[in-house]
Scaffold this motif. Structure first.
Motif, PDB file in Angstrom:
ATOM      1  N   MET A 156       0.839  -1.167   0.000  1.00 56.55           N
ATOM      2  CA  MET A 156       0.000   0.000   0.000  1.00 56.55           C
ATOM      3  C   MET A 156       0.891   1.239   0.000  1.00 56.55           C
ATOM      4  O   MET A 156       1.929   1.270   0.641  1.00 56.55           O
ATOM      5  CB  MET A 156      -0.900  -0.013   1.234  1.00 56.55           C
ATOM      6  N   LYS A 157       0.446   2.248  -0.727  1.00 63.01           N
ATOM      7  CA  LYS A 157       1.180   3.510  -0.791  1.00 63.01           C
ATOM      8  C   LYS A 157       0.292   4.649  -0.297  1.00 63.01           C
ATOM      9  O   LYS A 157      -0.908   4.663  -0.528  1.00 63.01           O
ATOM     10  CB  LYS A 157       1.626   3.796  -2.211  1.00 63.01           C
ATOM     11  N   LEU A 158       0.912   5.595   0.353  1.00 64.76           N
ATOM     12  CA  LEU A 158       0.258   6.840   0.752  1.00 64.76           C
ATOM     13  C   LEU A 158       0.682   7.886  -0.260  1.00 64.76           C
ATOM     14  O   LEU A 158       1.875   8.088  -0.487  1.00 64.76           O
ATOM     15  CB  LEU A 158       0.688   7.230   2.163  1.00 64.76           C
ATOM     16  N   LEU A 159      -0.282   8.504  -0.904  1.00 67.16           N
ATOM     17  CA  LEU A 159      -0.013   9.475  -1.961  1.00 67.16           C
ATOM     18  C   LEU A 159      -0.464  10.854  -1.526  1.00 67.16           C
ATOM     19  O   LEU A 159      -1.526  11.010  -0.925  1.00 67.16           O
ATOM     20  CB  LEU A 159      -0.740   9.050  -3.236  1.00 67.16           C
ATOM     21  N   LEU A 160       0.330  11.857  -1.845  1.00 70.81           N
ATOM     22  CA  LEU A 160       0.052  13.234  -1.460  1.00 70.81           C
ATOM     23  C   LEU A 160      -0.049  14.108  -2.706  1.00 70.81           C
ATOM     24  O   LEU A 160       0.868  14.121  -3.530  1.00 70.81           O
ATOM     25  CB  LEU A 160       1.164  13.777  -0.549  1.00 70.81           C
ATOM     26  N   ASP A 161      -1.146  14.817  -2.830  1.00 75.96           N
ATOM     27  CA  ASP A 161      -1.288  15.843  -3.867  1.00 75.96           C
ATOM     28  C   ASP A 161      -0.997  17.167  -3.171  1.00 75.96           C
ATOM     29  O   ASP A 161      -1.877  17.765  -2.548  1.00 75.96           O
ATOM     30  CB  ASP A 161      -2.694  15.822  -4.454  1.00 75.96           C
ATOM     31  N   SER A 162       0.244  17.611  -3.257  1.00 79.30           N
ATOM     32  CA  SER A 162       0.663  18.800  -2.510  1.00 79.30           C
ATOM     33  C   SER A 162      -0.058  20.065  -2.961  1.00 79.30           C
ATOM     34  O   SER A 162      -0.117  21.039  -2.211  1.00 79.30           O
ATOM     35  CB  SER A 162       2.179  18.979  -2.604  1.00 79.30           C
ATOM     36  N   THR A 163      -0.632  20.060  -4.160  1.00 83.90           N
ATOM     37  CA  THR A 163      -1.375  21.242  -4.617  1.00 83.90           C
ATOM     38  C   THR A 163      -2.701  21.390  -3.885  1.00 83.90           C
ATOM     39  O   THR A 163      -3.274  22.473  -3.859  1.00 83.90           O
ATOM     40  CB  THR A 163      -1.651  21.194  -6.138  1.00 83.90           C
ATOM     41  N   ARG A 164      -3.179  20.317  -3.274  1.00 86.90           N
ATOM     42  CA  ARG A 164      -4.440  20.373  -2.530  1.00 86.90           C
ATOM     43  C   ARG A 164      -4.237  20.645  -1.032  1.00 86.90           C
ATOM     44  O   ARG A 164      -5.165  21.022  -0.337  1.00 86.90           O
ATOM     45  CB  ARG A 164      -5.203  19.069  -2.704  1.00 86.90           C
ATOM     46  N   CYS A 165      -3.030  20.433  -0.545  1.00 89.59           N
ATOM     47  CA  CYS A 165      -2.741  20.621   0.877  1.00 89.59           C
ATOM     48  C   CYS A 165      -2.835  22.102   1.238  1.00 89.59           C
ATOM     49  O   CYS A 165      -2.246  22.950   0.568  1.00 89.59           O
ATOM     50  CB  CYS A 165      -1.346  20.085   1.204  1.00 89.59           C
ATOM     51  N   GLN A 166      -3.563  22.388   2.299  1.00 89.72           N
ATOM     52  CA  GLN A 166      -3.732  23.762   2.766  1.00 89.72           C
ATOM     53  C   GLN A 166      -3.008  24.025   4.087  1.00 89.72           C
ATOM     54  O   GLN A 166      -3.157  25.087   4.680  1.00 89.72           O
ATOM     55  CB  GLN A 166      -5.221  24.090   2.914  1.00 89.72           C
ATOM     56  N   GLY A 167      -2.261  23.047   4.572  1.00 92.54           N
ATOM     57  CA  GLY A 167      -1.433  23.253   5.754  1.00 92.54           C
ATOM     58  C   GLY A 167      -2.170  23.190   7.081  1.00 92.54           C
ATOM     59  O   GLY A 167      -1.701  23.751   8.066  1.00 92.54           O
ATOM     60  N   ASN A 198      -9.102  18.493   2.751  1.00 94.16           N
ATOM     61  CA  ASN A 198      -8.986  18.877   1.333  1.00 94.16           C
ATOM     62  C   ASN A 198      -8.696  17.687   0.425  1.00 94.16           C
ATOM     63  O   ASN A 198      -8.390  17.897  -0.750  1.00 94.16           O
ATOM     64  CB  ASN A 198      -7.875  19.915   1.161  1.00 94.16           C
ATOM     65  N   SER A 199      -8.775  16.489   0.957  1.00 93.93           N
ATOM     66  CA  SER A 199      -8.519  15.272   0.173  1.00 93.93           C
ATOM     67  C   SER A 199      -7.168  15.317  -0.543  1.00 93.93           C
ATOM     68  O   SER A 199      -7.041  14.889  -1.685  1.00 93.93           O
ATOM     69  CB  SER A 199      -9.644  15.035  -0.842  1.00 93.93           C
ATOM     70  N   ALA A 200      -6.164  15.811   0.146  1.00 94.53           N
ATOM     71  CA  ALA A 200      -4.815  15.871  -0.414  1.00 94.53           C
ATOM     72  C   ALA A 200      -4.105  14.524  -0.319  1.00 94.53           C
ATOM     73  O   ALA A 200      -3.137  14.299  -1.023  1.00 94.53           O
ATOM     74  CB  ALA A 200      -3.992  16.937   0.286  1.00 94.53           C
ATOM     75  N   LEU A 201      -4.588  13.656   0.541  1.00 98.22           N
ATOM     76  CA  LEU A 201      -3.993  12.338   0.722  1.00 98.22           C
ATOM     77  C   LEU A 201      -4.932  11.266   0.190  1.00 98.22           C
ATOM     78  O   LEU A 201      -6.152  11.402   0.292  1.00 98.22           O
ATOM     79  CB  LEU A 201      -3.726  12.061   2.196  1.00 98.22           C
ATOM     80  N   ARG A 202      -4.337  10.205  -0.331  1.00 99.63           N
ATOM     81  CA  ARG A 202      -5.124   9.051  -0.721  1.00 99.63           C
ATOM     82  C   ARG A 202      -4.245   7.811  -0.625  1.00 99.63           C
ATOM     83  O   ARG A 202      -3.011   7.916  -0.605  1.00 99.63           O
ATOM     84  CB  ARG A 202      -5.729   9.201  -2.105  1.00 99.63           C
ATOM     85  N   LEU A 203      -4.887   6.673  -0.557  1.00101.10           N
ATOM     86  CA  LEU A 203      -4.174   5.406  -0.524  1.00101.10           C
ATOM     87  C   LEU A 203      -4.209   4.792  -1.909  1.00101.10           C
ATOM     88  O   LEU A 203      -5.207   4.884  -2.620  1.00101.10           O
ATOM     89  CB  LEU A 203      -4.809   4.461   0.485  1.00101.10           C
ATOM     90  N   GLY A 204      -3.113   4.166  -2.297  1.00101.78           N
ATOM     91  CA  GLY A 204      -3.011   3.512  -3.599  1.00101.78           C
ATOM     92  C   GLY A 204      -2.191   2.258  -3.493  1.00101.78           C
ATOM     93  O   GLY A 204      -1.750   1.873  -2.418  1.00101.78           O
ATOM     94  N   LYS A 205      -2.001   1.635  -4.640  1.00102.38           N
ATOM     95  CA  LYS A 205      -1.206   0.390  -4.673  1.00102.38           C
ATOM     96  C   LYS A 205       0.109   0.618  -5.336  1.00102.38           C
ATOM     97  O   LYS A 205       0.371   1.502  -6.022  1.00102.38           O
ATOM     98  CB  LYS A 205      -1.983  -0.678  -5.411  1.00102.38           C
TER      99      LYS A 205
END
Length: 63
Positions: A1-12, A56-63
């Protein structure tokens, strides 16, 4: 499992780090930075909690 970050969605907000401090660091401004994308088996619950905590749904789980 991978943790994925969309840094453009992160608001801190930093809410993701509390359930998963071993997976996520915060920079000086509170923005998420992944310590590692690969989630160990014993960290899957924490990773899922971090994803759920992000408003902000900046994180998601993937494979």
């Amino acid at each position: 499992m991978k943790l994925l970050l969309d840094s453009t969605r992160c608001q801190g907000y930093g809410l993701c780090q509390e359930p998963a401090p071993e997976l996520i660091d915060l920079d000086d401004w509170g923005y998420a930075q992944l310590r590692a994308a690969d989630v160990p088996a014993d960290g899957e619950e924490a990773a899922a909690a971090a994803v759920a905590a992000c408003p902000n749904s900046a994180l998601r789980l993937g494979k």
